[in-house]
Design an enzyme around this catalytic site. Structure first.
Site, PDB file in Angstrom:
ATOM      1  N   LYS A  11       0.842  -1.197   0.000  1.00 20.88           N
ATOM      2  CA  LYS A  11       0.000   0.000   0.000  1.00 20.88           C
ATOM      3  C   LYS A  11       0.884   1.257   0.000  1.00 20.88           C
ATOM      4  CE  LYS A  11      -3.562  -2.430   2.714  1.00 20.88           C
ATOM      5  NZ  LYS A  11      -4.480  -2.306   3.888  1.00 20.88           N
ATOM      6  N   TYR A  51     -11.989  -2.595  -2.819  1.00 19.83           N
ATOM      7  CA  TYR A  51     -12.497  -2.650  -1.444  1.00 19.83           C
ATOM      8  C   TYR A  51     -14.031  -2.628  -1.393  1.00 19.83           C
ATOM      9  CZ  TYR A  51      -7.893  -2.266   0.751  1.00 19.83           C
ATOM     10  OH  TYR A  51      -6.615  -2.517   1.199  1.00 19.83           O
ATOM     11  N   ASN A 114      -1.397  -0.313   7.473  1.00 20.00           N
ATOM     12  CA  ASN A 114      -0.877  -1.668   7.735  1.00 20.00           C
ATOM     13  C   ASN A 114      -0.101  -2.254   6.554  1.00 20.00           C
ATOM     14  OD1 ASN A 114      -3.037  -2.347   6.150  1.00 20.00           O
ATOM     15  ND2 ASN A 114      -4.182  -3.412   7.752  1.00 20.00           N
ATOM     16  N   HIS A 117      -1.583  -5.575   1.474  1.00 17.43           N
ATOM     17  CA  HIS A 117      -2.866  -6.263   1.269  1.00 17.43           C
ATOM     18  C   HIS A 117      -2.604  -7.659   0.733  1.00 17.43           C
ATOM     19  CE1 HIS A 117      -6.892  -7.237  -0.210  1.00 17.43           C
ATOM     20  NE2 HIS A 117      -6.267  -7.708  -1.274  1.00 17.43           N
ATOM     21  N   GLU A 128      -9.431 -10.145  -7.634  1.00 16.05           N
ATOM     22  CA  GLU A 128      -8.451  -9.059  -7.472  1.00 16.05           C
ATOM     23  C   GLU A 128      -7.354  -9.132  -8.542  1.00 16.05           C
ATOM     24  OE1 GLU A 128      -7.363  -9.505  -3.337  1.00 16.05           O
ATOM     25  OE2 GLU A 128      -9.309  -8.731  -2.661  1.00 16.05           O
TER      26      GLU A 128
HETATM   27  P1  IDP Z   1      -7.247  -7.256   5.688  1.00 16.98           P
HETATM   28  O1  IDP Z   1      -6.470  -6.194   4.933  1.00 16.98           O
HETATM   29  O2  IDP Z   1      -6.430  -7.863   6.796  1.00 16.98           O
HETATM   30  O3  IDP Z   1      -7.868  -8.290   4.772  1.00 16.98           O
HETATM   31  P2  IDP Z   1      -9.936  -6.159   5.982  1.00 16.98           P
HETATM   32  O4  IDP Z   1     -10.841  -6.418   7.139  1.00 16.98           O
HETATM   33  O5  IDP Z   1     -10.282  -6.795   4.662  1.00 16.98           O
HETATM   34  O6  IDP Z   1      -8.453  -6.513   6.442  1.00 16.98           O
HETATM   35  O7  IDP Z   1      -9.891  -4.576   5.782  1.00 16.98           O
HETATM   36  C1  IDP Z   1      -9.272  -4.023   4.638  1.00 16.98           C
HETATM   37  C2  IDP Z   1      -8.435  -2.864   5.073  1.00 16.98           C
HETATM   38  O8  IDP Z   1      -9.282  -1.836   5.559  1.00 16.98           O
HETATM   39  C3  IDP Z   1      -7.469  -3.153   6.222  1.00 16.98           C
HETATM   40  O9  IDP Z   1      -6.240  -3.722   5.788  1.00 16.98           O
HETATM   41  C4  IDP Z   1      -7.263  -1.782   6.818  1.00 16.98           C
HETATM   42  O10 IDP Z   1      -6.297  -1.041   6.079  1.00 16.98           O
HETATM   43  C5  IDP Z   1      -8.634  -1.143   6.620  1.00 16.98           C
HETATM   44  N1  IDP Z   1      -9.462  -1.287   7.817  1.00 16.98           N
HETATM   45  C6  IDP Z   1     -10.121  -2.384   8.223  1.00 16.98           C
HETATM   46  N2  IDP Z   1     -10.788  -2.162   9.368  1.00 16.98           N
HETATM   47  C7  IDP Z   1     -10.540  -0.870   9.679  1.00 16.98           C
HETATM   48  C8  IDP Z   1     -10.947  -0.029  10.766  1.00 16.98           C
HETATM   49  O11 IDP Z   1     -11.671  -0.428  11.671  1.00 16.98           O
HETATM   50  N3  IDP Z   1     -10.489   1.257  10.738  1.00 16.98           N
HETATM   51  C9  IDP Z   1      -9.664   1.732   9.749  1.00 16.98           C
HETATM   52  N4  IDP Z   1      -9.271   0.979   8.721  1.00 16.98           N
HETATM   53  C10 IDP Z   1      -9.693  -0.318   8.687  1.00 16.98           C
HETATM   54 MG    MG Z   2      -9.414  -8.155   3.388  1.00 19.48          MG
END
Ligand code: IDP
Ligand code: MG
Length: 152
Positions: A11, A51, A114, A117, A128
């Site tokens: 990212k 997303y 984080n 992805h 994707e």
């Molecule tokens: P993942 O990336 O581990 O699959 P997902 O639940 O699919 O996690 O969420 C996608 C992305 O959305 C996360 O990597 C993170 O960057 C963002 N995200 C998820 N939950 C939150 C939140 O509660 N607050 C802010 N960003 C979030």
């Molecule tokens: Mg995800």
């Protein structure tokens, strides 16, 4: 264990922080094979499609803004069990809960930053990969040392 392909993206935070080589290395060293790689600054349509499952979540707009904010390194990795294994290498979504030794556990602190992805299932991986890559951007190849990576 069947060979699979998964979509992995570094990212904008990972690119801005100069972590591209560090993150790439972890998939490469594990023994997976890189079949697609490009740097792209996503437009909103691409980010919203990627997303789309999170469209109704409160963080959706900020997430799309963030993903479009700069270059992303988009990759396709191939190998036995790579979809689940890549998620293990990446670690938990909340970096403070991610195990040390994982990418997020070692390199990040904030859920909104984080760094990487990874597709979470076969169907999302196929979706994707098709969203981010054209067929002719993917390379079918076999590493010369394949028999030293997997038996038979
Ligand atoms: P993942 O990336 O581990 O699959 P997902 O639940 O699919 O996690 O969420 C996608 C992305 O959305 C996360 O990597 C993170 O960057 C963002 N995200 C998820 N939950 C939150 C939140 O509660 N607050 C802010 N960003 C979030
Ligand atoms: Mg995800």
């Amino acid at each position: 264990m069947a060979s699979q392909r998964t979509f992995i993206a570094i990212k904008p935070d990972g690119v801005q922080r100069g972590l591209v080589g560090e993150i790439l290395m972890r998939f490469e060293r594990k023994g997976f094979r890189l079949v697609g790689l490009k740097q792209i600054t996503p437009d909103r349509a691409l980010a919203e499609a990627h997303y789309g499952v999170h469209r109704e979540r409160p963080f959706f707009a900020a997430l799309v803004d963030f993903i479009c904010s700069g270059p992303v390194v988009a990759m396709v990795w191939e190998g036995h069990g790579v979809i689940a294994a890549a998620r293990m290498l990446i670690g938990a979504t909340k970096p403070l809960e991610a195990e040390p030794g994982t990418i997020r556990g070692d390199l990040a602190v904030d859920i909104g930053r984080n760094v990487v992805h990874g597709s979470d299932a076969e169907e999302t991986a196929a979706f994707e990969i098709g969203l981010w890559f054209k067929d002719d951007e993917l390379n079918d190849w076999t590493p010369a040392d394949q028999s030293w990576r997997v038996e038979a």
